[in-house]
Design an enzyme around this catalytic site. Structure first.
Site, short mmCIF file in Angstrom:
data_model
loop_
_atom_site.label_atom_id
_atom_site.label_comp_id
_atom_site.label_asym_id
_atom_site.label_seq_id
_atom_site.Cartn_x
_atom_site.Cartn_y
_atom_site.Cartn_z
N HIS A 109 -27.34 16.03 -20.25
CA HIS A 109 -28.29 16.77 -19.81
C HIS A 109 -28.44 16.42 -18.45
O HIS A 109 -28.07 15.48 -17.86
CB HIS A 109 -29.59 16.56 -20.57
CG HIS A 109 -30.16 15.10 -20.31
ND1 HIS A 109 -29.49 14.22 -21.23
CD2 HIS A 109 -31.22 14.70 -19.54
CE1 HIS A 109 -30.31 13.13 -20.87
NE2 HIS A 109 -30.93 13.45 -20.17
N ASP A 111 -31.99 15.93 -16.05
CA ASP A 111 -33.29 15.95 -16.37
C ASP A 111 -34.23 16.93 -16.00
O ASP A 111 -34.03 17.44 -15.08
CB ASP A 111 -33.87 14.62 -15.79
CG ASP A 111 -33.35 13.16 -16.44
OD1 ASP A 111 -32.98 13.38 -17.48
OD2 ASP A 111 -33.26 12.34 -15.52
N HIS A 265 -26.03 13.42 -17.32
CA HIS A 265 -25.98 12.21 -18.11
C HIS A 265 -26.02 11.93 -19.31
O HIS A 265 -26.65 13.02 -19.94
CB HIS A 265 -26.94 10.89 -17.32
CG HIS A 265 -28.05 11.34 -17.27
ND1 HIS A 265 -28.83 12.22 -16.60
CD2 HIS A 265 -29.09 11.11 -18.13
CE1 HIS A 265 -29.97 12.60 -16.83
NE2 HIS A 265 -30.32 11.81 -17.61
O1 LIG Z 1 -31.10 6.33 -22.38
C1 LIG Z 1 -30.22 6.52 -21.47
O2 LIG Z 1 -29.27 5.90 -21.46
C2 LIG Z 1 -30.31 7.58 -20.75
C3 LIG Z 1 -31.98 7.96 -20.50
C4 LIG Z 1 -32.09 9.33 -19.90
O3 LIG Z 1 -31.60 10.41 -20.29
C5 LIG Z 1 -33.06 9.28 -18.84
O4 LIG Z 1 -33.51 8.13 -18.34
O5 LIG Z 1 -33.21 10.32 -18.20
FE LIG Z 2 -32.12 11.87 -19.08
#
Ligand SMILES: O=C(O)CCC(=O)C(=O)O
Ligand SMILES: [Fe+2]
Length: 325
Positions: A109, A111, A265
């Site tokens: 995704h 954010d 990510h």
């Molecule tokens: O927990 C993770 O490694 C990624 C978390 C995530 O998607 C974010 O912090 O936007």
């Molecule tokens: Fe995220």
């Protein structure tokens, strides 16, 4: 390879910032900086230049940061912006990514793409890291676009997609506990957002074309569910190619900053029941524009709620864009 980053203002003394590239398509470790709200403008400029060039940058040894200095550092990159629906962990901007609250982002995704002016940067700080697993992956959505065969680039250029926070969470997280599902429904989708974005956006700072997709996409405009899934699978397969990603193994005190306009990510959910705790501050973005010059449009709700703390935010910029559109 290691090099000293150029500074934006050539009259300033060189910034002692070392940039160590860790992947062919994205990712660099920056050292020589103690993050906080008091960085010299040329240091901020060097960090920002590295961030735009490498898409995700990592800092080790930033244990001194707390919620306030994390936010203060965020402010040097732009206006911090609260999550549209999930309450912050500190009453201000910090978002808790905590294993016990179902905070597992194990889907590709970008954010908050369910609002028009979704964040430009996310800054994630590691507080508790499990003994194994729990890495995060990032993918470069500019190279993913650039490496597409020309007919697929032309196809993507003309597409628009609807993004929403009201997707079928239970379908993508079949293992989620009933408590997690209820929390998701009551909190994450307390306001249901829907935004139409171009599938290819022009990056406002670098001018690059990037693929704007990820797990909040509900449909490609004009296509049915089956064709949407086929095309999403096609484009996502180029984004997620291992060669197009970088993987980070966290240590306590690490900070990762990514250009949320040029990456996706994925938080790998493989640390069993071990505690994992991170904090995220996001920095305001602007309304995307496609290759045809058309901007993103908020479809629901009719008006965006006021951002907290009277802060200028992407949501405010989006509201203006929407009323102007
Ligand atoms: O927990 C993770 O490694 C990624 C978390 C995530 O998607 C974010 O912090 O936007
Ligand atoms: Fe995220």
């Amino acid at each position: 390879m290691s090099l000293t980053a150029p500074v934006a203002d050539s009259s300033s003394p060189a910034v002692p910032l070392t940039v160590q590239k860790i992947g062919g398509r994205l990712g660099a470790v920056l050292s020589g900086v103690r993050l906080g709200g008091d960085l010299a403008p040329e240091t901020v400029a060097a960090v920002r230049a590295a961030l735009l060039a490498h898409k995700v940058v990592f800092f080790r040894g930033q244990e001194h940061l707390d919620e306030q200095s994390h936010e203060a550092f965020g402010r040097s990159l732009g206006a911090p912006v609260a999550h549209p629906t999930v309450p912050s962990s500190d009453g201000r901007y910090a978002l808790g990514i905590d294993s016990e609250h179902g905070g597992r982002a194990n889907q590709w995704h970008t954010d908050v793409t369910f609002v028009p002016a979704y964040p430009a940067f996310s800054i994630l700080r590691a507080i508790v890291i499990p003994p194994y697993g729990g890495d995060t992956l990032w993918a470069n959505t500019a190279t993913a676009y650039g490496n597409l065969p020309e007919p697929l680039r032309a196809l993507a250029d003309g597409l628009r997609a609807e993004h929403t926070n009201d997707y079928d969470y239970a379908a993508v997280r079949p293992e989620a506990l009933p408590e997690t599902l209820r929390h998701h429904r009551e909190v994450f989708t307390s306001t249901k957002y829907r935004t139409e974005h171009p599938v290819v956006r022009i990056h406002p700072e670098t001018g690059e074309r990037t693929l704007l997709l990820g797990n909040f996409v509900q449909k490609i405009v004009g296509l049915d569910g089956r064709d949407t899934r086929t095309l999403l699978g096609l484009f996502q397969s180029h984004i997620e190619r291992p060669e197009n990603t970088v993987r980070w193994q966290w240590r306590v005190g690490d900070v990762a900053i990514w250009d949320n306009r040029a990456t996706q990510h994925y938080g790998v959910d493989d640390s069993d029941d071990h505690e994992r705790r991170l904090r995220r501050v996001t920095v305001d973005g602007d309304v995307p524009v496609g290759v045809d010059g058309r901007a993103s449009v908020l479809l629901a709700p009719e008006a965006l709620p006021e951002p907290p703390f009277g802060a200028p935010s992407g949501t405010a910029a989006a509201r203006e864009a929407v009323t102007a559109a």
